[in-house]
Design an enzyme around this catalytic site. Sequence first.
Site, PDB file in Angstrom:
ATOM      1  N   GLU A 120      -8.594 -11.590   9.520  1.00  0.00           N
ATOM      2  CA  GLU A 120      -9.256 -10.298   9.293  1.00  0.00           C
ATOM      3  C   GLU A 120      -9.945 -10.324   7.924  1.00  0.00           C
ATOM      4  O   GLU A 120      -9.401 -10.845   6.948  1.00  0.00           O
ATOM      5  CB  GLU A 120      -8.212  -9.174   9.322  1.00  0.00           C
ATOM      6  CG  GLU A 120      -8.793  -7.794   9.103  1.00  0.00           C
ATOM      7  CD  GLU A 120      -7.725  -6.699   9.166  1.00  0.00           C
ATOM      8  OE1 GLU A 120      -6.528  -7.009   9.100  1.00  0.00           O
ATOM      9  OE2 GLU A 120      -8.111  -5.517   9.277  1.00  0.00           O
TER      10      GLU A 120
ATOM     11  N   ASP B 231      -7.585  -2.172  17.542  1.00  0.00           N
ATOM     12  CA  ASP B 231      -6.268  -1.897  16.943  1.00  0.00           C
ATOM     13  C   ASP B 231      -5.773  -0.539  17.438  1.00  0.00           C
ATOM     14  O   ASP B 231      -6.400   0.491  17.166  1.00  0.00           O
ATOM     15  CB  ASP B 231      -6.433  -1.882  15.409  1.00  0.00           C
ATOM     16  CG  ASP B 231      -5.101  -1.845  14.667  1.00  0.00           C
ATOM     17  OD1 ASP B 231      -4.070  -1.587  15.301  1.00  0.00           O
ATOM     18  OD2 ASP B 231      -5.114  -2.076  13.434  1.00  0.00           O
TER      19      ASP B 231
ATOM     20  N   TRP C 197       1.628   6.722  12.354  1.00  0.00           N
ATOM     21  CA  TRP C 197       0.229   6.647  11.893  1.00  0.00           C
ATOM     22  C   TRP C 197      -0.336   5.269  12.157  1.00  0.00           C
ATOM     23  O   TRP C 197       0.347   4.298  12.233  1.00  0.00           O
ATOM     24  CB  TRP C 197       0.099   6.953  10.406  1.00  0.00           C
ATOM     25  CG  TRP C 197      -1.330   6.796   9.986  1.00  0.00           C
ATOM     26  CD1 TRP C 197      -2.370   7.659  10.266  1.00  0.00           C
ATOM     27  CD2 TRP C 197      -1.904   5.702   9.267  1.00  0.00           C
ATOM     28  NE1 TRP C 197      -3.541   7.149   9.762  1.00  0.00           N
ATOM     29  CE2 TRP C 197      -3.307   5.955   9.158  1.00  0.00           C
ATOM     30  CE3 TRP C 197      -1.389   4.521   8.728  1.00  0.00           C
ATOM     31  CZ2 TRP C 197      -4.182   5.075   8.513  1.00  0.00           C
ATOM     32  CZ3 TRP C 197      -2.248   3.647   8.085  1.00  0.00           C
ATOM     33  CH2 TRP C 197      -3.638   3.923   7.970  1.00  0.00           C
TER      34      TRP C 197
ATOM     35  N   GLU D 287      -4.355  -4.974  19.301  1.00  0.00           N
ATOM     36  CA  GLU D 287      -3.421  -5.108  18.173  1.00  0.00           C
ATOM     37  C   GLU D 287      -2.458  -3.930  18.092  1.00  0.00           C
ATOM     38  O   GLU D 287      -2.848  -2.787  18.365  1.00  0.00           O
ATOM     39  CB  GLU D 287      -4.269  -5.183  16.890  1.00  0.00           C
ATOM     40  CG  GLU D 287      -3.463  -5.228  15.618  1.00  0.00           C
ATOM     41  CD  GLU D 287      -4.358  -5.153  14.386  1.00  0.00           C
ATOM     42  OE1 GLU D 287      -5.561  -5.497  14.473  1.00  0.00           O
ATOM     43  OE2 GLU D 287      -3.857  -4.743  13.334  1.00  0.00           O
TER      44      GLU D 287
ATOM     45  N   HIS E 111      -2.902   0.627  16.514  1.00  0.00           N
ATOM     46  CA  HIS E 111      -2.157   1.112  15.337  1.00  0.00           C
ATOM     47  C   HIS E 111      -0.844   1.795  15.688  1.00  0.00           C
ATOM     48  O   HIS E 111      -0.573   2.935  15.257  1.00  0.00           O
ATOM     49  CB  HIS E 111      -3.052   2.007  14.474  1.00  0.00           C
ATOM     50  CG  HIS E 111      -2.880   1.747  13.010  1.00  0.00           C
ATOM     51  ND1 HIS E 111      -2.181   2.578  12.185  1.00  0.00           N
ATOM     52  CD2 HIS E 111      -3.295   0.731  12.225  1.00  0.00           C
ATOM     53  CE1 HIS E 111      -2.179   2.100  10.945  1.00  0.00           C
ATOM     54  NE2 HIS E 111      -2.846   0.964  10.952  1.00  0.00           N
TER      55      HIS E 111
ATOM     56  N   GLU F 279       1.499  -7.028  11.297  1.00  0.00           N
ATOM     57  CA  GLU F 279       1.047  -6.785   9.921  1.00  0.00           C
ATOM     58  C   GLU F 279       2.108  -6.072   9.093  1.00  0.00           C
ATOM     59  O   GLU F 279       2.061  -6.145   7.865  1.00  0.00           O
ATOM     60  CB  GLU F 279      -0.283  -6.010   9.899  1.00  0.00           C
ATOM     61  CG  GLU F 279      -0.201  -4.594  10.395  1.00  0.00           C
ATOM     62  CD  GLU F 279      -1.543  -3.868  10.381  1.00  0.00           C
ATOM     63  OE1 GLU F 279      -2.563  -4.493  10.710  1.00  0.00           O
ATOM     64  OE2 GLU F 279      -1.552  -2.680  10.043  1.00  0.00           O
TER      65      GLU F 279
ATOM     66  N   ARG G  21       0.318 -11.557  13.023  1.00  0.00           N
ATOM     67  CA  ARG G  21      -0.564 -11.008  11.978  1.00  0.00           C
ATOM     68  C   ARG G  21       0.058 -10.969  10.586  1.00  0.00           C
ATOM     69  O   ARG G  21      -0.601 -10.600   9.619  1.00  0.00           O
ATOM     70  CB  ARG G  21      -0.989  -9.589  12.380  1.00  0.00           C
ATOM     71  CG  ARG G  21      -1.858  -9.656  13.563  1.00  0.00           C
ATOM     72  CD  ARG G  21      -2.832  -8.566  13.775  1.00  0.00           C
ATOM     73  NE  ARG G  21      -3.139  -7.612  12.766  1.00  0.00           N
ATOM     74  CZ  ARG G  21      -4.124  -7.735  11.870  1.00  0.00           C
ATOM     75  NH1 ARG G  21      -4.883  -8.810  11.867  1.00  0.00           N
ATOM     76  NH2 ARG G  21      -4.340  -6.774  10.988  1.00  0.00           N
TER      77      ARG G  21
ATOM     78  N   ARG H  91     -14.106  -6.060  15.090  1.00  0.00           N
ATOM     79  CA  ARG H  91     -13.142  -5.069  15.552  1.00  0.00           C
ATOM     80  C   ARG H  91     -13.858  -3.764  15.791  1.00  0.00           C
ATOM     81  O   ARG H  91     -14.669  -3.343  14.952  1.00  0.00           O
ATOM     82  CB  ARG H  91     -12.039  -4.887  14.499  1.00  0.00           C
ATOM     83  CG  ARG H  91     -10.858  -4.110  14.999  1.00  0.00           C
ATOM     84  CD  ARG H  91      -9.856  -3.827  13.895  1.00  0.00           C
ATOM     85  NE  ARG H  91     -10.158  -2.583  13.226  1.00  0.00           N
ATOM     86  CZ  ARG H  91      -9.272  -1.887  12.495  1.00  0.00           C
ATOM     87  NH1 ARG H  91      -8.037  -2.348  12.336  1.00  0.00           N
ATOM     88  NH2 ARG H  91      -9.614  -0.769  11.907  1.00  0.00           N
TER      89      ARG H  91
ATOM     90  N   ASN I  52       0.813  -1.218   0.000  1.00  0.00           N
ATOM     91  CA  ASN I  52       0.000   0.000   0.000  1.00  0.00           C
ATOM     92  C   ASN I  52       0.851   1.275   0.000  1.00  0.00           C
ATOM     93  O   ASN I  52       1.682   1.492   0.887  1.00  0.00           O
ATOM     94  CB  ASN I  52      -0.919  -0.009   1.235  1.00  0.00           C
ATOM     95  CG  ASN I  52      -2.153   0.847   1.043  1.00  0.00           C
ATOM     96  OD1 ASN I  52      -2.341   1.461  -0.004  1.00  0.00           O
ATOM     97  ND2 ASN I  52      -3.000   0.887   2.064  1.00  0.00           N
TER      98      ASN I  52
ATOM     99  N   TYR J 202      -7.510   6.946  13.156  1.00  0.00           N
ATOM    100  CA  TYR J 202      -7.358   5.681  12.440  1.00  0.00           C
ATOM    101  C   TYR J 202      -8.588   4.790  12.652  1.00  0.00           C
ATOM    102  O   TYR J 202      -9.091   4.665  13.761  1.00  0.00           O
ATOM    103  CB  TYR J 202      -6.108   4.921  12.928  1.00  0.00           C
ATOM    104  CG  TYR J 202      -6.154   3.502  12.437  1.00  0.00           C
ATOM    105  CD1 TYR J 202      -5.825   3.220  11.114  1.00  0.00           C
ATOM    106  CD2 TYR J 202      -6.621   2.477  13.238  1.00  0.00           C
ATOM    107  CE1 TYR J 202      -5.946   1.941  10.613  1.00  0.00           C
ATOM    108  CE2 TYR J 202      -6.744   1.189  12.750  1.00  0.00           C
ATOM    109  CZ  TYR J 202      -6.409   0.929  11.440  1.00  0.00           C
ATOM    110  OH  TYR J 202      -6.562  -0.332  10.949  1.00  0.00           O
TER     111      TYR J 202
HETATM  112  O1  KDG Z   1      -2.104  -0.469   4.461  1.00  0.00           O
HETATM  113  C1  KDG Z   1      -2.264  -0.300   5.824  1.00  0.00           C
HETATM  114  C2  KDG Z   1      -3.539  -0.960   6.316  1.00  0.00           C
HETATM  115  O2  KDG Z   1      -3.627  -2.269   5.838  1.00  0.00           O
HETATM  116  C3  KDG Z   1      -3.598  -0.973   7.816  1.00  0.00           C
HETATM  117  O3  KDG Z   1      -3.612   0.336   8.292  1.00  0.00           O
HETATM  118  C4  KDG Z   1      -4.848  -1.697   8.259  1.00  0.00           C
HETATM  119  O4  KDG Z   1      -4.065  -1.801  10.521  1.00  0.00           O
HETATM  120  C5  KDG Z   1      -4.762  -2.242   9.629  1.00  0.00           C
HETATM  121  C6  KDG Z   1      -5.589  -3.407   9.931  1.00  0.00           C
HETATM  122  O5  KDG Z   1      -5.449  -3.919  11.042  1.00  0.00           O
HETATM  123  O6  KDG Z   1      -6.357  -3.822   9.075  1.00  0.00           O
HETATM  124 MG    MG Z   2      -3.806  -3.224  12.097  1.00  0.00          MG
END
Ligand code: KDG
Ligand code: MG
Length: 403
Positions: free
Chosen positions: A340, A211, A403, A237, A213, A263, A284, A148, A38, A160
């Site tokens: 997910e 999440d 972010w 998460e 983040h 992730e 993840r 979620r 992404n 977010y």
């Molecule tokens: O490209 C970034 C997203 O996939 C991410 O921000 C999504 O944190 C995310 C999630 O848990 O789906």
């Molecule tokens: Mg995430």
Amino acid sequence: MLKITGARVVVTCPGRNFVTLKIETAGGLHGLGDATLNGRELAVASYLTDHVIPNLIGRDAHRIEDIWQFLYRGAYWRRGPVTMSAIAAVDVALWDIKAKAAGMPLYQLLGGASRTGVMVYGHANGETVEQAVEQALRYREMGYKAIRLQAGVPGLPSTYGVSKDKLFYEPADAALPTENVWSTAKYLPTAPRLFEAAREALGWDVHLLHDAHHRLTPIEAARLGRDLEPYRPFWLEDATPAENQAAFRQIRAHTTTPLAVGEVFNTVWDAKQLIEEQLIDYIRTTIVHGGGISHLRRIAHLAELNNVKTGFHGATDLSPVCMGAALHFDLWVPNFGIQEYMRHTPETDAVFPHAYRFEAGELHPGEAAGHGVDIDEALAAKYPYRPAQLPVNRLEDGTLFNW
Ligand code: KDG
Ligand code: MG
């Protein structure tokens, strides 16, 4: 010998950008792999076209492990999201071809089904706690067993996980990054309030996830984990950025809230300490960003030895090709936790016809030979690439943050 005769990269933007590798063989079989990263899509497309594809032509498509090792060791420069997404695309396309050649759905080659379906979680979110809970009720009506929860933070203009379009959250929303504002002090009390309201409205017969983040320090994450404990979250998460794996010791020492991370990881080395010290409960990292099925299998086995389950990333920026491959993996992997599932738009689903289906809170990969996901190249060509990057985040005093 099943000779690789051609390979090409398809970049398409049916609402968001996707990079797909198509490998063709002398026998007429083809395989697909997702290579989407992404906001950095064209870097992987170039890595594949300029540096990987010339090495594939003429090789035996059946020698998946040898090709994986060739691309990983042979490049000299190991790891990293661009490299590992490119290797993943090749790996998944080759597994697709092998399973098609065997006339079997991919999960059969991995060892067969360990379960009847793959439990997924959907994304309920809202500007306010009330709106997020209302969305959660809708997800439960759709059959979801796990949801979620993300809500806006009072006093912050955006945050977010909160989107206008409730089914298709897409954060990469502009050619140059959107700037968000963050305050941990404002955020910290909102998540427990959200979970309290959700338990009141939904009861206890549904899994609830959250999440953070990457936005907390370990001690802040520890406090949030404790505050969420009464509501029995399925997981918290990305509580803190995980380059510093030892930081999770501090969170672990203070809370019984299960922790999920990974992730943004690319290899087992990103998670080795987290897994071996049993500092997390769910890993993840998924197929596209983690070197494909061949490498995820190694991560999952190490995780199994250490009581860690899988909980693969499945946001909309992972294409249906990745989702298809992930679902075969999920159906087989012994230490499966959850998957997910952020739905793709109808335009994306049309470009990538697929065998997987949602039913009663679970996804099933289907019985088509291979991973069961194809690409309509003529349709894909109607959606040219559009530059889009993920947002950045600043603290209220302007300091650039995570972010
Ligand atoms: O490209 C970034 C997203 O996939 C991410 O921000 C999504 O944190 C995310 C999630 O848990 O789906
Ligand atoms: Mg995430």
